[in-house]
Design an enzyme around this catalytic site. Structure first.
Site, short mmCIF file in Angstrom:
data_model
loop_
_atom_site.label_atom_id
_atom_site.label_comp_id
_atom_site.label_asym_id
_atom_site.label_seq_id
_atom_site.Cartn_x
_atom_site.Cartn_y
_atom_site.Cartn_z
N ASP A 32 0.85 -1.19 0.00
CA ASP A 32 0.00 0.00 0.00
C ASP A 32 0.88 1.25 0.00
OD1 ASP A 32 -3.23 0.46 0.96
OD2 ASP A 32 -1.86 2.18 1.08
N GLY A 86 -16.18 2.14 3.54
CA GLY A 86 -14.93 2.91 3.46
C GLY A 86 -14.08 2.60 2.24
N GLN A 87 -14.70 2.06 1.19
CA GLN A 87 -13.94 1.76 -0.03
C GLN A 87 -13.67 3.05 -0.80
OE1 GLN A 87 -15.88 -1.00 -2.73
NE2 GLN A 87 -14.00 -1.29 -3.93
N HIS A 95 -10.23 -5.34 -3.58
CA HIS A 95 -8.90 -5.58 -3.01
C HIS A 95 -9.03 -6.09 -1.59
CE1 HIS A 95 -10.03 -1.33 -2.55
NE2 HIS A 95 -9.44 -1.34 -1.37
#
Ligand code: 5GP
Ligand code: ZN
Length: 114
Positions: free
Chosen positions: A30, A93-94, A100
């Site tokens: 990330d 909260g995407q 993913h």
């Protein structure tokens, strides 16, 4: 998908620190890590979110979970564990609309989420 950040990572248009890649799956660190270990696994097929998975995707998602486990162990999370998260749509909260799995580890994580 033309304007999808993760599709651009798959194509190489946007660089990423790759952990694993095969015909169907890509894993990469990330860009804004929230823990000492924080990487993402994505299908190469553009699926927007977990709500859009079909029965045909069972083998793919099974492989993704097995790979998430294997990579988490490889990143040193085998003993103390990790958190495996799939955010979905706005309440979940995407922020990137390409399915993913987050894998976070290397420190204790709070629960429940705020
Ligand atoms: P979401 O909030 O959709 O569950 O998670 C999206 C994740 O993608 C976030 O943790 C964010 O830091 C990560 N991310 C967004 N853009 C990029 C990028 O260009 N490269 C990488 N490596 N990660 C990204
Ligand atoms: Zn995409």
């Amino acid at each position: 998908m033309d304007d999808c950040i993760f599709c651009k990572i798959i194509s190489g248009e946007i660089p990423s620190k790759k952990l694993y890649e095969d015909d169907e799956i890509l894993a990469f660190h990330d860009v804004s890590p929230q823990a000492p270990v924080h990487f993402l696994l994505i299908p190469k097929k553009h699926i927007r979110n977990i709500m859009e998975l079909g029965k045909d995707d069972v083998a793919l998602t099974g492989r993704m979970i097995n790979k998430a486990q294997e990579l988490a162990v490889g990143q040193g999370c085998g003993e103390k564990g990790a958190r495996f998260v799939i955010n979905c749509k706005s309440d979940g909260g995407q922020t990137v609309n390409h399915l993913h799995i987050h894998v976070l580890g290397g420190r204790p994580l709070d629960w429940p989420p705020g």
